[in-house]
Design an enzyme around this catalytic site. Sequence first.
Site, PDB file in Angstrom:
ATOM      1  N   ASP A  62      -2.499 -11.076   0.169  1.00 32.48           N
ATOM      2  CA  ASP A  62      -2.601 -10.633  -1.225  1.00 32.48           C
ATOM      3  C   ASP A  62      -3.883 -11.213  -1.825  1.00 32.48           C
ATOM      4  OD1 ASP A  62      -1.868  -9.278  -3.501  1.00 32.48           O
ATOM      5  OD2 ASP A  62       0.024 -10.340  -3.806  1.00 32.48           O
ATOM      6  N   GLN A  78      -5.787  -8.341 -16.452  1.00 32.14           N
ATOM      7  CA  GLN A  78      -5.626  -7.522 -17.676  1.00 32.14           C
ATOM      8  C   GLN A  78      -6.883  -6.660 -17.756  1.00 32.14           C
ATOM      9  OE1 GLN A  78      -2.866  -7.572 -19.698  1.00 32.14           O
ATOM     10  NE2 GLN A  78      -3.616  -6.057 -21.135  1.00 32.14           N
ATOM     11  N   LYS A 105       6.065  -2.455  -4.812  1.00 30.28           N
ATOM     12  CA  LYS A 105       6.407  -3.494  -5.802  1.00 30.28           C
ATOM     13  C   LYS A 105       6.318  -2.929  -7.211  1.00 30.28           C
ATOM     14  CE  LYS A 105       3.508  -6.878  -7.267  1.00 30.28           C
ATOM     15  NZ  LYS A 105       2.626  -8.040  -7.195  1.00 30.28           N
ATOM     16  N   SER A 124       0.237 -16.489  -7.476  1.00 27.34           N
ATOM     17  CA  SER A 124       0.363 -17.219  -8.731  1.00 27.34           C
ATOM     18  C   SER A 124       1.711 -17.948  -8.745  1.00 27.34           C
ATOM     19  CB  SER A 124       0.216 -16.242  -9.903  1.00 27.34           C
ATOM     20  OG  SER A 124       0.340 -16.920 -11.122  1.00 27.34           O
ATOM     21  N   GLY A 179       4.185 -17.097  -6.982  1.00 24.71           N
ATOM     22  CA  GLY A 179       4.753 -16.961  -5.638  1.00 24.71           C
ATOM     23  C   GLY A 179       5.841 -15.894  -5.563  1.00 24.71           C
ATOM     24  N   GLY A 180       6.216 -15.322  -6.709  1.00 26.91           N
ATOM     25  CA  GLY A 180       7.311 -14.341  -6.744  1.00 26.91           C
ATOM     26  C   GLY A 180       7.075 -13.157  -5.805  1.00 26.91           C
ATOM     27  N   THR A 181       5.848 -12.676  -5.753  1.00 24.63           N
ATOM     28  CA  THR A 181       5.535 -11.514  -4.917  1.00 24.63           C
ATOM     29  C   THR A 181       5.719 -11.844  -3.443  1.00 24.63           C
ATOM     30  OG1 THR A 181       3.959 -10.750  -6.573  1.00 24.63           O
ATOM     31  CG2 THR A 181       3.680  -9.880  -4.340  1.00 24.63           C
TER      32      THR A 181
END
Length: 290
Positions: free
Chosen positions: A216, A94, A189, A220, A222-224
């Site tokens: 990467d 953020q 993405k 976190s 794992g979605g990416t």
Amino acid sequence: MKIVLGPASTQLGEKIADLLGIERVPVTFKTFPDGENYVRLEGTVQNKEAVIVQTTSPPQDSRLIQLALIADAAKRNGASKVTAVVPYLAYARQDKVFLQGETASIEFVARMLKTAGVDRLITVNVHQERVLEKFPFSAKTVSSISSLAEYFKQKGLEKAFALAPDKGAMHIAEEAKKILGGECGYLEKQRDRYTGQISVEKKTLDVKRKTAIIFDDIISTGGTIVAAAKILKELGAGKIYAACAHPLLIGDAEKRILETGVEEVVGTDSVPCHVSKVSLAPLIANELAR
Ligand code: R5P
């Protein structure tokens, strides 16, 4: 200089102290029944630079407060300078206001650390390097990607294709390519700012029958990596590996990644866990010795 062993990174701190041949200061810490943190330095830092090694992976709020309390304790006990070595810097994603009403959380974290007494910060593969320019003290990021690529090279994966799951991570893939000696590329993405859902666009990449390693900064949920691995499969890649600086591996992230056919997930001890096969100690010791 003395190494202060933050409770979240004791082993990494020990390794850095060994490499530099300098004294370490253990920290007693406990959590009170109501959840509050307590810290106490078990050694003197009087007139010394106190280098606190403390990652801020989950539980990040508690670890940030521990870091701030240790920095404050170091200053109260006469440290001439406080350096925070924070391999995984919580809230760094953020790094700006994306939606009206938000804050740039990492800027607040930096001000909090300044108030606590931090004079200098060293982190690893921070999500966006430019954010460090806004810190109210000297802040630097060092990269673990060459060390991760070296791990794969030692495994015999020279010339593997280094893939960045998004354009923003292309510099990471390029760094890995320098060690691996193969090619590199990136995917497109998108992340929905409200739901957090990601979508990765399929594009042409020359990966047919090639070994590919997805690099990467963070894994976190794992979605990416899952999305990137599926595309590599569709494009006919051979064996697929995944590597990151910060293996947060929330929930069943690793299981979901391996289920897509990824051979191995490799991370550093920025977030100590069973995939932390590459230590940051040499990289950080080198930075501290400069
Ligand atoms: C975001 O842009 C980061 O570079 C990582 O790709 C992201 O944080 C990974 O998160 P997850 O594993 O949840 O997809």
